[in-house]
Scaffold this motif. Structure first.
Motif, short mmCIF file in Angstrom:
data_model
loop_
_atom_site.label_atom_id
_atom_site.label_comp_id
_atom_site.label_asym_id
_atom_site.label_seq_id
_atom_site.Cartn_x
_atom_site.Cartn_y
_atom_site.Cartn_z
N MET A 57 -6.66 15.94 20.82
CA MET A 57 -7.39 16.07 19.57
C MET A 57 -8.42 14.84 19.26
O MET A 57 -9.42 15.32 18.62
CB MET A 57 -6.16 15.43 18.55
CG MET A 57 -6.42 15.66 17.10
SD MET A 57 -5.84 17.03 16.44
CE MET A 57 -7.62 17.97 16.63
N LEU A 60 -9.91 12.82 14.04
CA LEU A 60 -8.98 13.59 13.78
C LEU A 60 -7.50 13.07 14.22
O LEU A 60 -6.48 13.68 14.09
CB LEU A 60 -9.13 14.81 14.57
CG LEU A 60 -10.42 15.93 14.22
CD1 LEU A 60 -10.58 16.89 15.01
CD2 LEU A 60 -9.92 16.20 12.62
N ASP A 91 1.89 15.71 12.85
CA ASP A 91 0.75 16.03 12.17
C ASP A 91 -0.32 16.30 13.28
O ASP A 91 -1.09 17.25 13.08
CB ASP A 91 0.19 14.94 11.21
CG ASP A 91 0.93 14.69 9.75
OD1 ASP A 91 1.74 15.65 9.35
OD2 ASP A 91 1.08 13.41 9.42
N ARG A 124 -2.18 19.91 13.57
CA ARG A 124 -3.58 20.31 13.76
C ARG A 124 -3.90 20.96 14.98
O ARG A 124 -5.10 21.85 14.89
CB ARG A 124 -4.34 18.69 13.78
CG ARG A 124 -3.94 18.10 12.23
CD ARG A 124 -4.67 16.64 12.47
NE ARG A 124 -4.07 15.89 11.24
CZ ARG A 124 -4.71 14.72 10.93
NH1 ARG A 124 -5.22 13.90 11.98
NH2 ARG A 124 -3.91 13.99 9.82
N SER A 175 -3.57 24.62 14.65
CA SER A 175 -4.74 25.36 14.06
C SER A 175 -5.94 25.35 14.51
O SER A 175 -6.67 26.08 14.32
CB SER A 175 -4.74 24.40 12.71
OG SER A 175 -3.75 24.44 11.90
#
Length: 283
Positions: free
Chosen positions: A52, A59, A91, A95, A98
């Motif tokens: 991330m 992020l 979370d 993310r 996605s």
């Protein structure tokens, strides 16, 4: 001589270094030890944060407070008693699903479950890693880690060493083989039942299926069992692409298949690995 700048603690390099540390601790344990599973969960969490952060450290920040985003950009907030806080692991994983086409819903489900085992180990009286045989989770674990490492431009050998990487590849291949065997058995079983129906019944069911398989609720495909019109459902990957065609604005969204349903022979397939094994895995 200029002073060397210390890397930001939320940089992908720092998270990756920590993932390596935890991976070493993991491999130092007996495979049937609870500690093997525990350290594997910590390595997964750090690798997910590294992936991330490789896009942007912002992020991985807990977005509930702007100071965390400000800190992620390399600034020191002046708020009193400020303590930098990253987003929850769940979370972060959502993310990634996605953003990364390769990070499938199946991978997300496993990663969240494995992370919850770690939370349960630390914050409750339960013993989630005790008597958790590696066959139940290690193939999926290495599949997830392989996906995250590839996103970072790395491979399993970088994190686990060459010997363990070879063993991990075998486990990943076995995972795909099992999915393929299961889906082939299901397709063949439904096909046998389909052929036993009368020709009039098959025609009636196929017509009904074509009516029910509306483009508004899924992507229309041919059923691998009976050949009738069926539906693929999926989750979006990437950003929508907008263009102008014949004076109209057209928006296209790529989807990763997650579920198949045939209204004629009632064949249902869930999970990307099974859909891929049945020839239905294309975006």
């Amino acid at each position: 001589m200029s002073e060397q700048q210390t890397p930001h603690e939320w940089s992908h390099g720092q998270f990756l270094n920590k993932a390596q540390r935890y991976a070493e601790k993991m491999l130092a344990q007996d495979r049937d030890s609870w500690e093997f599973g525990f350290w594997s969960a910590l390595a997964l969490e750090m690798l997910a944060r590294a992936a991330m952060s490789s896009i942007s450290p912002t992020l991985v920040a807990d977005s509930s407070k702007w100071e965390n985003l400000y800190y992620a950009l390399g600034h020191d907030p002046t708020s009193k008693k400020f303590s930098p806080r990253t987003a929850a692991t769940t979370d972060i994983l959502k993310r990634l699903e996605s953003i990364m086409p390769e990070f499938t819903p199946e991978m997300l489900n496993f990663a969240v479950t494995h992370s919850e085992r770690r939370n349960s180990e630390l914050h409750s009286g339960s013993l989630p890693f005790d008597e958790l045989g590696t066959a139940k989770w290690l193939p999926q674990y290495y599949s997830v880690m392989d996906s995250l490492l590839k996103f970072l431009g790395c491979d399993l050998a970088m994190l686990f060493g060459m010997d363990e990487a070879k063993a991990a590849k075998t486990l990943i291949d076995s995972l795909l083989d099992e999915a393929s065997k299961a889906v082939r058995a299901s397709i063949n079983g439904h096909n046998t039942v389909w052929k036993e129906k009368s020709e009039d019944t098959r025609e009636e069911l196929s017509v009904r299926a074509k009516t029910l398989a509306s483009r508004r609720i899924g992507h229309r495909v041919s059923c691998p069992s009976c050949g009738s019109t069926a539906l693929l459902h999926g989750s979006s990957i990437g950003s929508p692409q907008t263009s102008i065609e014949d004076d109209q604005i057209v928006e296209r969204q790529s989807m990763l298949p997650t579920r198949f349903e045939c209204f004629a022979c009632e064949l249902k397939i869930a999970g990307y690995s099974r859909l891929s094994a049945s020839g239905l895995g294309d975006s």
